[in-house]
Motif scaffolding. Structure first.
Motif, PDB file in Angstrom:
ATOM      1  N   CYS A  96      29.193  59.451  34.419  1.00 24.05           N
ATOM      2  CA  CYS A  96      28.047  58.484  34.419  1.00 24.05           C
ATOM      3  C   CYS A  96      28.666  57.327  35.429  1.00 24.05           C
ATOM      4  O   CYS A  96      27.739  56.809  36.215  1.00 24.05           O
ATOM      5  CB  CYS A  96      27.647  58.140  33.440  1.00 24.05           C
ATOM      6  N   VAL A  97      29.671  56.799  35.396  1.00 21.21           N
ATOM      7  CA  VAL A  97      30.439  55.690  36.169  1.00 21.21           C
ATOM      8  C   VAL A  97      30.312  56.481  37.629  1.00 21.21           C
ATOM      9  O   VAL A  97      29.922  55.455  38.526  1.00 21.21           O
ATOM     10  CB  VAL A  97      31.682  55.317  35.584  1.00 21.21           C
ATOM     11  N   GLU A  98      30.812  57.454  37.641  1.00 17.55           N
ATOM     12  CA  GLU A  98      30.871  58.071  39.176  1.00 17.55           C
ATOM     13  C   GLU A  98      29.440  58.316  39.701  1.00 17.55           C
ATOM     14  O   GLU A  98      29.244  58.389  40.911  1.00 17.55           O
ATOM     15  CB  GLU A  98      31.393  59.426  39.062  1.00 17.55           C
ATOM     16  N   GLY A  99      28.417  58.423  38.712  1.00 18.61           N
ATOM     17  CA  GLY A  99      26.976  58.356  39.354  1.00 18.61           C
ATOM     18  C   GLY A  99      26.798  57.258  40.002  1.00 18.61           C
ATOM     19  O   GLY A  99      26.002  57.154  40.999  1.00 18.61           O
ATOM     20  N   LYS A 100      27.099  56.000  39.249  1.00 15.17           N
ATOM     21  CA  LYS A 100      27.009  54.722  39.842  1.00 15.17           C
ATOM     22  C   LYS A 100      27.682  54.629  41.116  1.00 15.17           C
ATOM     23  O   LYS A 100      26.993  54.149  42.255  1.00 15.17           O
ATOM     24  CB  LYS A 100      27.702  53.580  39.413  1.00 15.17           C
ATOM     25  N   THR A 101      28.953  55.145  41.421  1.00 15.66           N
ATOM     26  CA  THR A 101      29.788  55.119  42.521  1.00 15.66           C
ATOM     27  C   THR A 101      28.836  55.919  43.647  1.00 15.66           C
ATOM     28  O   THR A 101      28.800  55.538  44.761  1.00 15.66           O
ATOM     29  CB  THR A 101      30.939  55.929  42.326  1.00 15.66           C
ATOM     30  N   TYR A 102      28.078  56.927  43.386  1.00 15.85           N
ATOM     31  CA  TYR A 102      27.320  57.904  44.377  1.00 15.85           C
ATOM     32  C   TYR A 102      26.289  57.007  44.673  1.00 15.85           C
ATOM     33  O   TYR A 102      26.139  56.906  45.826  1.00 15.85           O
ATOM     34  CB  TYR A 102      27.008  59.091  43.435  1.00 15.85           C
ATOM     35  N   LEU A 103      25.721  56.263  43.841  1.00 15.62           N
ATOM     36  CA  LEU A 103      24.491  55.361  44.434  1.00 15.62           C
ATOM     37  C   LEU A 103      24.850  54.371  45.277  1.00 15.62           C
ATOM     38  O   LEU A 103      24.202  54.026  46.260  1.00 15.62           O
ATOM     39  CB  LEU A 103      23.997  54.678  43.039  1.00 15.62           C
TER      40      LEU A 103
END
Length: 609
Positions: A444-451
């Motif tokens: 989920c944190v990497e989802g933030k990084t993607y955003l």
């Protein structure tokens, strides 16, 4: 309603009332004549039963509940009576009712604490089968009830924690499954005449066996399995000869399968990259039926009339709520029966959903669904990482009122299907076992990084939100990765796994060990369980949080939210708390959804905008 310009045309801003004035419908059952469809709608503020005529689209309200939701399950096979389920205030203790043509209602399962589930009709239509836990609150016994007398008899007493699969047309055999863990279930057959239960699963290692339906002659059992394959596929097993045959195998999970009334068609659903696809197999030719003029979207809850001439189904898309359709197999005519989107909302103002994938911290590809808001040139949007429920759930390409409302207010949403989510193969599903709140949180944190790589996203204004298990992930993010997200939106999330795993509803008994093997045993792994429970680390939470909770929630008790809010208030962390006294695990009443969704947007506008 406010407007703003995007690419030389105006895009409307809508209020929560505009969105809630769209109708939410679910379920679908064809009448015995095949001339009308039974369904559930929230147009009265709570869900009630309605019918719609296929010929002239006349809609009729059939029940008039003002407090508790009515979920119709089926018309009777030989008249216009229907069965429905209803609980009290979201407590999930569903009782079974019958409503006749005059609107008169009779409660069929009357014990106060008895939970009932409708299974199916008998082949002759003179009785139906249902599950009830009135003998033992932990287990669902199988009953048959006569439609002439409404008297019931026990067909099978469950004393081991089985899951009902199917009953043969001759009523002599019940197919059951037993959950060993979340990655392994075994197949059983119960002989109604002898009372013998025997395990019929074969093969080595962990794999799923999920019974679906029997053949017309009662000799062949159709079931789902992922033995030797990443995904669930459909097999049939000859109970006399022992011969097995693969019926359907896709590159995704087949989710369910069943026959039409006269066994001419075999229908099954496949979970294709977070979207449901329906297959109709003509058993006479072995070929799939192709329907003409199917609107864009995904079909769910498909039914075939008793004369096998008409198909009814629900269809939705990310920009359109569920609608009912009827399809004539002879004339090949497709007919829409409902129009649920509020006519004051332009569908073009809603946002499309895009399936994307990004690499996580270890290179694993994570699927997600992205909702990009309409923006003016150069505008940067605040964003939210959404985490679904579970563990083991999946964000899907359904119409999501809350997502569309948030996107219409200018928020981008990334609905993450972190490892441990269903729908992407059994290896991906079990990849987070005994690592929850850690490895899935990292996804989920990497989802933030993607955003943050997207030019139209404000990298410093990204929050996290979710419900149930997703609510837990919100609390875990704020407690264990306190600098990653600017705000959290927790909807009935677990704060203390030790308490939650010890207090799961009695009717989940058959899944208890599976949950323990996925999350940890609260009796023997206390230190680990507390290490992943945000309540014991709440002193590390510093970012603003809003919490929503149903007072009658049987899965995530209200105390889970009470205690986390109490600690944050004591530590002077900005926290808002909304409690619904007449809701359970999910908010269904329109006035409550209005209060909750408006509260979330007000909170986000204050702390994330």
């Amino acid at each position: 309603m406010n407007n703003y310009t995007k690419e030389n045309h105006k895009v409307n801003r809508y209020s929560i009332d505009d969105f809630l004035n769209s109708e939410s419908i679910m379920y679908n059952s064809l009448s015995y004549k095949g001339d009308k469809v039974l369904y559930s709608s929230d147009k009265t503020g709570v869900y009630n039963a309605f019918s719609v005529s296929i010929q002239d689209k006349v809609i009729k309200q059939l029940t008039a509940s003002t407090e508790n939701n009515v979920f119709p399950v089926s018309y009777f096979p030989n008249d216009d009576r229907f069965l429905y389920l209803s609980d009290k205030g979201g407590n999930e203790i569903f009782h079974l009712y019958v409503c006749n043509e005059n609107g008169e209602v009779t409660e069929l399962t009357t014990d106060e604490k008895e939970r009932a589930i409708f299974y199916s009709w008998s082949q002759d239509g003179q009785s139906f089968f249902y599950g009830s836990n009135k003998r033992d609150p932990r287990f669902m016994d199988v009953y048959e009830m006569s439609v002439g007398t409404f008297k019931s008899r026990v067909l099978f007493e469950d004393k081991e924690g089985y899951e009902f699969g199917a009953i043969s047309p001759d009523k002599k055999c019940i197919a059951l499954s037993k959950v060993i863990n979340s990655n392994h279930s075994t197949l059983y057959l119960y002989d109604v005449e002898t009372g013998e239960t025997k395990c019929v699963s074969k093969g080595e290692g962990e794999f799923q066996s999920q019974p679906q339906t029997f053949s017309q002659d009662s000799k062949e059992l159709y079931y789902l399995s992922d033995e030797g394959y990443e995904f669930l596929y459909l097999k049939k097993w000859d109970t006399v000869t022992g011969e097995e045959q693969v019926i359907a195998k896709e590159d995704w999970d087949i989710m369910n399968a069943r026959f039409s009334k006269q066994f001419t068609y075999l229908l099954y659903s496949t979970n294709v990259d977070a979207r449901t696809e329906i297959s109709i197999l003509d058993m006479r030719s072995g070929q799939k039926v192709q329907m003409n003029d199917v609107p864009v979207g995904q079909i769910t809850s498909i039914k075939v009339s008793q004369d096998e001439k008409t198909i009814s189904f629900l269809l939705n898309s990310p920009t359109s709520p569920n609608n009912l359709y009827a399809y004539n197999l002879e004339s090949q005519e497709m007919k829409p029966l409902t129009s649920t989107l509020n006519p004051s909302i332009e569908e073009s103002d809603l946002v499309k959903a895009e399936v994307i994938r990004y690499s996580s911290f270890d290179g694993l590809e994570i699927p997600a669904i992205y909702y990009k808001p309409h923006l003016v040139e150069g505008e940067k949007a605040p964003a939210l990482v959404f985490v679904h429920g579970g563990p083991g759930g999946q964000s899907r390409l359904d119409y999501n009122l809350q997502f569309q409302y948030l996107a219409n207010q200018g928020y981008a949403i990334l609905a993450v299907n972190n490892r441990g989510s269903s729908g992407y193969g059994k290896t991906f599903f079990k990849a987070a076992d005994l690592k929850h709140g850690e490895i899935d949180l990292a996804d989920c944190v990497e989802g933030k990084t993607y955003l943050q790589t997207l030019a139209h996203i404000d990298a410093d204004r990204i929050g996290i939100f979710g419900g149930s298990y997703g609510g837990y992930m919100v609390l875990a993010a704020l407690a264990f990765r306190p600098d990653e997200f600017k705000v959290g939106v927790d909807i009935f999330g677990v704060s203390n796994w030790e308490r939650t795993l010890k207090s799961i509803p009695s009717w989940w008994e058959s899944f208890r060990d599976a949950l323990y093997q996925k999350l940890g045993n609260p009796y023997t792994q206390t230190d680990y369980i507390r290490s992943i429970s945000p309540l014991f680390h709440a002193d590390k939470i510093t970012k603003p949080l809003i919490v929503l909770q149903g007072a009658n929630d049987p899965r995530v008790l209200k105390v889970e939210s009470d205690e986390i809010v109490e600690i944050l208030e004591k530590n002077q962390v900005p926290v808002e708390y909304i409690v619904f006294d007449d809701e359970g695990h999910g908010f269904t009443k329109r006035e409550n959804r209005k209060r909750g969704y408006e509260g979330i947007v007000t909170f986000l506008d204050r702390y994330l905008r």
